[in-house]
Design an enzyme around this catalytic site. Structure first.
Site, PDB file in Angstrom:
ATOM      1  N   SER A   1      18.615 -78.066 -41.680  1.00 58.45           N
ATOM      2  CA  SER A   1      17.252 -78.805 -41.810  1.00 58.45           C
ATOM      3  C   SER A   1      16.929 -78.955 -40.217  1.00 58.45           C
ATOM      4  O   SER A   1      18.074 -79.099 -39.858  1.00 58.45           O
ATOM      5  CB  SER A   1      16.673 -80.604 -42.911  1.00 58.45           C
ATOM      6  OG  SER A   1      15.898 -80.835 -42.197  1.00 58.45           O
TER       7      SER A   1
ATOM      8  N   TYR B   1      20.517 -88.570 -45.411  1.00 54.47           N
ATOM      9  CA  TYR B   1      19.759 -87.004 -45.585  1.00 54.47           C
ATOM     10  C   TYR B   1      20.143 -86.597 -43.925  1.00 54.47           C
ATOM     11  O   TYR B   1      20.541 -85.309 -44.395  1.00 54.47           O
ATOM     12  CB  TYR B   1      18.566 -86.513 -46.131  1.00 54.47           C
ATOM     13  CG  TYR B   1      18.184 -85.317 -46.213  1.00 54.47           C
ATOM     14  CD1 TYR B   1      17.952 -84.720 -47.353  1.00 54.47           C
ATOM     15  CD2 TYR B   1      16.953 -84.102 -44.638  1.00 54.47           C
ATOM     16  CE1 TYR B   1      17.612 -82.755 -47.226  1.00 54.47           C
ATOM     17  CE2 TYR B   1      16.887 -83.120 -45.144  1.00 54.47           C
ATOM     18  CZ  TYR B   1      17.093 -82.636 -46.533  1.00 54.47           C
ATOM     19  OH  TYR B   1      16.685 -81.667 -46.660  1.00 54.47           O
TER      20      TYR B   1
END
Length: 255
Positions: free
Chosen positions: A131, A144
């Site tokens: 990501s 995250y």
């Protein structure tokens, strides 16, 4: 083999690779959705599809997929992953453990299961879906980005260690991508501008192009390339100030 294969980026990989004539092994928790996906890919593209129901946040699920990876695999796409809709201070040990087991532990285990065979055959590739969030702490309180920072750094390290054997490892780092990912996590993205969103099919197209070019990190779309450049080169203090002012949503994008 594609994990998290029934929705979002995983499903887009399945469609593209089926269209290219690849034999597929699809991994996900939902057996019914796996069967539906396999039937659709077979009907539309004539693809040969094997399904493997497994929860990769468990040892049993990882072990089942590791067993399958004993068979020669040309490409492993580690796509399965989750985010949480709460900060670390409001989280639980169970939820944080599940996030780490799926986003980090499963990626490590499956990559370790597949790479030795690829090295022996002098052929193969692994795409680990990471990501943009992993490049900067722009989501205050969220774990995250930390999990995705690990995926990107792990992929870069593995890529350098196996490249001399003709094996490729690449971290795919998309920005906001239209999938079920946010809805599943209970994350409200309604205020995110439309121009920031990517299409899963475009992300996969760029990923496979970059893999073919031998890139170790793939960041689809120019606007996220610019964002990553800024996060990598902006002084830490300024980056943290931006993170405090923002709502901390950047990067909860994939799946």
């Amino acid at each position: 083999m594609i994990t998290g294969a029934t929705a979002g980026i995983g499903a887009a990989f399945a469609r593209r690779l089926a269209q290219d004539g690849c034999r597929l092994v699809l991994v996900a928790r939902d057996e019914q959705r796996l069967a539906e996906s396999a039937a659709e890919l077979s009907d539309r593209y004539g693809a040969t599809v094997t399904v493997l129901p497994a929860d990769l946040s468990t040892d049993e699920g990882c072990a089942a997929v590791e067993e399958q990876l004993r068979e020669p695999v040309d490409l492993l796409v580690n796509n399965a992953g989750i985010s949480l809709n709460r900060s670390f201070l409001r989280s639980t040990v169970a939820d944080e453990t599940r996030l780490l087991r799926l986003n980090v532990h499963a990626v490590m285990r499956l990559t370790l299961a597949v790479l030795p065979g690829m090295v022996d055959r002098r052929h193969g590739a692994v795409i680990n879906v990471s990501s943009v969030a992993g490049f900067g702490a722009l989501m205050p309180g969220s774990t995250y980005p930390a999990s995705k920072a690990w995926v990107t750094n792990f992929s870069e390290s593995m890529a350098q260690s196996v490249r001399r054997y003709g094996v490729r490892v690449m971290a795919l780092c998309p920005g906001y991508t239209r999938t079920e990912f946010h809805d599943r996590a209970g994350i409200n993205m309604s205020k995110t501008p439309g121009w920031m969103w990517l299409r899963a099919d475009d992300v996969v197209r760029d990923a496979l192009r970059d893999l073919g070019k031998g890139k170790i990190v793939s960041v689809p779309d120019w606007k996220y390339k610019v964002a990553v450049f800024g996060m990598r080169h902006t002084p830490g203090g300024l980056l943290r100030a931006v993170g405090r002012k923002g709502r901390g949503r950047l990067g909860r994008e994939e799946r």
